[in-house]
Design a protein around this motif. Structure first.
Motif, mmCIF file in Angstrom:
data_model
loop_
_atom_site.group_PDB
_atom_site.id
_atom_site.type_symbol
_atom_site.label_atom_id
_atom_site.label_comp_id
_atom_site.label_asym_id
_atom_site.label_seq_id
_atom_site.Cartn_x
_atom_site.Cartn_y
_atom_site.Cartn_z
ATOM 1 N N LEU A 49 0.808 -1.209 0.000
ATOM 2 C CA LEU A 49 0.000 0.000 0.000
ATOM 3 C C LEU A 49 0.847 1.268 0.000
ATOM 4 N N LEU A 50 2.092 1.173 0.451
ATOM 5 C CA LEU A 50 2.914 2.357 0.692
ATOM 6 C C LEU A 50 3.816 2.678 -0.492
ATOM 7 N N THR A 51 4.114 3.958 -0.644
ATOM 8 C CA THR A 51 5.088 4.422 -1.625
ATOM 9 C C THR A 51 6.369 4.778 -0.876
ATOM 10 N N PHE A 52 7.467 4.117 -1.227
ATOM 11 C CA PHE A 52 8.714 4.375 -0.505
ATOM 12 C C PHE A 52 9.913 4.008 -1.369
ATOM 13 N N ASP A 53 11.007 4.675 -1.106
ATOM 14 C CA ASP A 53 12.289 4.374 -1.752
ATOM 15 C C ASP A 53 13.083 3.358 -0.946
ATOM 16 N N ARG A 54 13.080 3.570 0.353
ATOM 17 C CA ARG A 54 13.989 2.819 1.220
ATOM 18 C C ARG A 54 13.233 2.361 2.453
ATOM 19 N N LEU A 55 13.485 1.126 2.851
ATOM 20 C CA LEU A 55 12.843 0.534 4.030
ATOM 21 C C LEU A 55 13.903 -0.069 4.932
ATOM 22 N N ASP A 56 13.838 0.264 6.215
ATOM 23 C CA ASP A 56 14.713 -0.347 7.206
ATOM 24 C C ASP A 56 13.907 -0.640 8.465
ATOM 25 N N VAL A 57 14.553 -1.304 9.421
ATOM 26 C CA VAL A 57 13.919 -1.685 10.678
ATOM 27 C C VAL A 57 14.432 -0.779 11.787
ATOM 28 N N VAL A 58 13.520 -0.278 12.616
ATOM 29 C CA VAL A 58 13.940 0.447 13.810
ATOM 30 C C VAL A 58 13.964 -0.550 14.967
ATOM 31 N N GLU A 59 15.092 -0.644 15.626
ATOM 32 C CA GLU A 59 15.288 -1.631 16.691
ATOM 33 C C GLU A 59 14.769 -1.080 18.010
ATOM 34 N N ILE A 60 13.886 -1.837 18.676
ATOM 35 C CA ILE A 60 13.331 -1.380 19.953
ATOM 36 C C ILE A 60 13.658 -2.340 21.099
ATOM 37 N N ARG A 61 14.462 -3.365 20.819
ATOM 38 C CA ARG A 61 14.815 -4.281 21.914
ATOM 39 C C ARG A 61 15.679 -3.588 22.955
ATOM 40 N N GLU A 62 16.495 -2.645 22.494
ATOM 41 C CA GLU A 62 17.259 -1.817 23.431
ATOM 42 C C GLU A 62 17.451 -0.436 22.821
ATOM 43 N N PHE A 63 17.561 0.538 23.676
ATOM 44 C CA PHE A 63 17.713 1.913 23.208
ATOM 45 C C PHE A 63 19.170 2.198 22.875
ATOM 46 N N LYS A 64 19.396 2.759 21.670
ATOM 47 C CA LYS A 64 20.721 3.219 21.263
ATOM 48 C C LYS A 64 20.543 4.607 20.668
ATOM 49 N N GLN A 65 21.162 5.586 21.285
ATOM 50 C CA GLN A 65 20.978 6.965 20.858
ATOM 51 C C GLN A 65 21.357 7.161 19.399
ATOM 52 N N GLU A 66 22.447 6.512 18.955
ATOM 53 C CA GLU A 66 22.885 6.718 17.581
ATOM 54 C C GLU A 66 21.868 6.167 16.571
ATOM 55 N N VAL A 67 21.164 5.119 16.950
ATOM 56 C CA VAL A 67 20.138 4.555 16.069
ATOM 57 C C VAL A 67 18.961 5.521 15.938
ATOM 58 N N VAL A 68 18.540 6.093 17.055
ATOM 59 C CA VAL A 68 17.426 7.045 17.021
ATOM 60 C C VAL A 68 17.835 8.323 16.284
ATOM 61 N N ASP A 69 19.054 8.783 16.496
ATOM 62 C CA ASP A 69 19.525 9.983 15.791
ATOM 63 C C ASP A 69 19.499 9.762 14.281
ATOM 64 N N ARG A 70 19.914 8.583 13.860
ATOM 65 C CA ARG A 70 19.903 8.259 12.430
ATOM 66 C C ARG A 70 18.477 8.195 11.893
ATOM 67 N N ALA A 71 17.571 7.613 12.682
ATOM 68 C CA ALA A 71 16.170 7.546 12.269
ATOM 69 C C ALA A 71 15.605 8.946 12.069
ATOM 70 N N ASN A 72 15.858 9.828 13.015
ATOM 71 C CA ASN A 72 15.331 11.185 12.921
ATOM 72 C C ASN A 72 15.930 11.966 11.749
ATOM 73 N N ALA A 73 17.179 11.679 11.412
ATOM 74 C CA ALA A 73 17.876 12.432 10.365
ATOM 75 C C ALA A 73 17.569 11.922 8.962
ATOM 76 N N GLU A 74 17.370 10.605 8.817
ATOM 77 C CA GLU A 74 17.346 10.012 7.481
ATOM 78 C C GLU A 74 15.985 9.473 7.046
ATOM 79 N N TYR A 75 15.008 9.389 7.963
ATOM 80 C CA TYR A 75 13.753 8.735 7.617
ATOM 81 C C TYR A 75 12.564 9.668 7.830
ATOM 82 N N ASP A 76 11.485 9.358 7.123
ATOM 83 C CA ASP A 76 10.302 10.217 7.142
ATOM 84 C C ASP A 76 9.287 9.805 8.200
ATOM 85 N N TYR A 77 9.135 8.523 8.443
ATOM 86 C CA TYR A 77 8.213 8.052 9.479
ATOM 87 C C TYR A 77 8.512 6.601 9.806
ATOM 88 N N VAL A 78 7.942 6.147 10.916
ATOM 89 C CA VAL A 78 8.005 4.755 11.353
ATOM 90 C C VAL A 78 6.577 4.214 11.336
#
Length: 395
Positions: A49-78
């Motif tokens: 159903l979705l239109t997208f160029d790139r798809l990745d997984v956001v990891e929630i098993r443990e918090f990693k600041q660098e992962v969240v920073d990358r999500a906020n900088a490079e992705y449009d939504y989760v």
């Protein structure tokens, strides 16, 4: 186009928007693990159903600041893959709250549902209440399965909900989808969606559930050329693909279970298990098999919905709040497993019943499309054509 993240995926993605289980080429890697391929149906359908160029997984098993920073900088939504997350046994991965608190991009709940216990009222943990409030705060609306789920969230003070059903219903992106019944005499090839595992936590009467399941499968298999469609149960996978030792182990496990031994398996069902079982770890294989059937019916919410989404008639068997809510959301013909009378297919082979589904599907398609639009999610759902009101004859 968008760069997007998925929370709690179910399977690996190939060819941009197709999903299969991770070890599909080496079944021995997962033969001792139960994974419900229905979850992969939802994931696969969401991507379609979705239109997208790139798809990745956001990891929630443990918090990693660098992962969240990358999500906020490079992705449009989760987006949170739709599933049965709202129930009293739900335990969220350890890093969920912290990850959600740090995400600055929208977080979309995509067709999530609540599950009521067999008796009593659903009671959510404080953790679940906090997490659902965070989801609500990070999106315009939450996309939920049906009325019951909406009421559960409303009781928590979460009112920005929209009932959308499930992405699987809309996977072919056809706003004009219809179910038109052929003559029942022409029906030959039937898929039965199986669910012999059952919990007393959700079923008020396990004996009735299992004996009716058994009798239904036998009755349909006497009348039609049936396929028993499984969704990832360990013992059935071993019967299909296991070594001789694994097959023997699976038969022992099935026949030594007191519930199954007393209320499910008998000589006739044993033979059907030997000759008519079917399973695949690839979502596309399920789509192909339901397209080849004249009718698909039974106990699997997503297996039945996969059939309907491809124009194949289906009848639901309702045994818990989840299946009842789903049938209600789409006005799908539905048999109550705990009713006083046996299942009679002829009573459901009625075009007027499926016209209710046809009309409701059209509206739910619009609801799903509007949900994506109001959350600013790029998508591939065509706009439904405007339906004209019937002309009144002049007096």
């Amino acid at each position: 186009m968008a760069n997007i993240l998925v929370m709690i995926p179910s399977g690996e993605v190939y060819d941009h928007d197709c999903v299969r289980w991770y070890s599909y080429q080496n079944i021995q890697r997962s033969i001792n693990h139960y994974h419900n391929i229905g979850d992969a149906f939802v994931y696969d359908s969401s991507l379609k159903l979705l239109t997208f160029d790139r798809l990745d997984v956001v990891e929630i098993r443990e918090f990693k600041q660098e992962v969240v920073d990358r999500a906020n900088a490079e992705y449009d939504y989760v987006f949170l893959r739709g599933s049965n997350y709202i129930h009293d046994h739900m335990t969220w991965p350890e890093g969920t709250e912290q990850v959600l608190s740090k995400l600055r991009i929208p977080v979309i709940a995509f067709g999530v549902g609540a599950q009521a216990p067999a008796t009593g009222k659903l009671t959510l943990s404080d953790e679940s209440k906090r997490i659902w409030q965070m989801f609500a705060d990070k999106s315009t609306t939450l996309g939920v399965r049906g009325t019951y789920t909406a009421e559960v969230l409303w009781d928590l003070g979460i009112k920005n909900v929209r009932i959308v059903g499930c992405p699987t219903a809309f996977r072919n992106r056809d706003p004009e989808l219809r179910i038109d019944l052929p003559s029942l005499d022409s029906v030959r090839n039937v898929g039965i969606t199986m669910r012999r595992e059952v919990s007393s936590h959700y079923s008020p009467d396990v004996k009735t559930y299992l004996t009716r399941h058994r009798d239904f499968v036998k009755d349909m298999s006497r009348r039609f050329d049936t396929v028993l469609m499984m969704q990832g149960e360990v013992e059935e996978k071993k019967l299909l693909w296991g070594t001789d030792e694994q097959k023997a182990e699976a038969w022992d496990e099935l026949h030594n279970n007191n519930w199954l031994k007393n209320w499910y398996f008998d000589e006739e069902l044993d033979e059907l298990y030997r000759s008519r079982l079917w399973y695949s770890d690839v979502v596309a294989d399920y789509e192909n098999i339901v397209r080849s059937k004249d009718l698909v019916l039974g106990y699997r919410l997503h297996g039945n919905l996969m059939a309907l989404s491809n124009g194949t008639p289906s009848v639901y068997f309702s045994y818990d709040s989840r299946t009842a809510e789903f049938a209600e959301t789409f006005a799908i013909p539905c048999y109550d497993v705990y009713s006083d009378k046996p299942f009679v297919l002829e009573e459901y082979w009625d075009q007027s019943l499926f016209e209710k589904f046809n009309r409701t599907f059209y509206q739910r398609y619009r609801d799903m499309r509007e949900f994506l639009d109001e959350n600013y999610i790029p998508h591939r759902m065509p706009s439904p054509t405007a339906r004209k009101s019937p002309q009144r004859k002049a007096a």
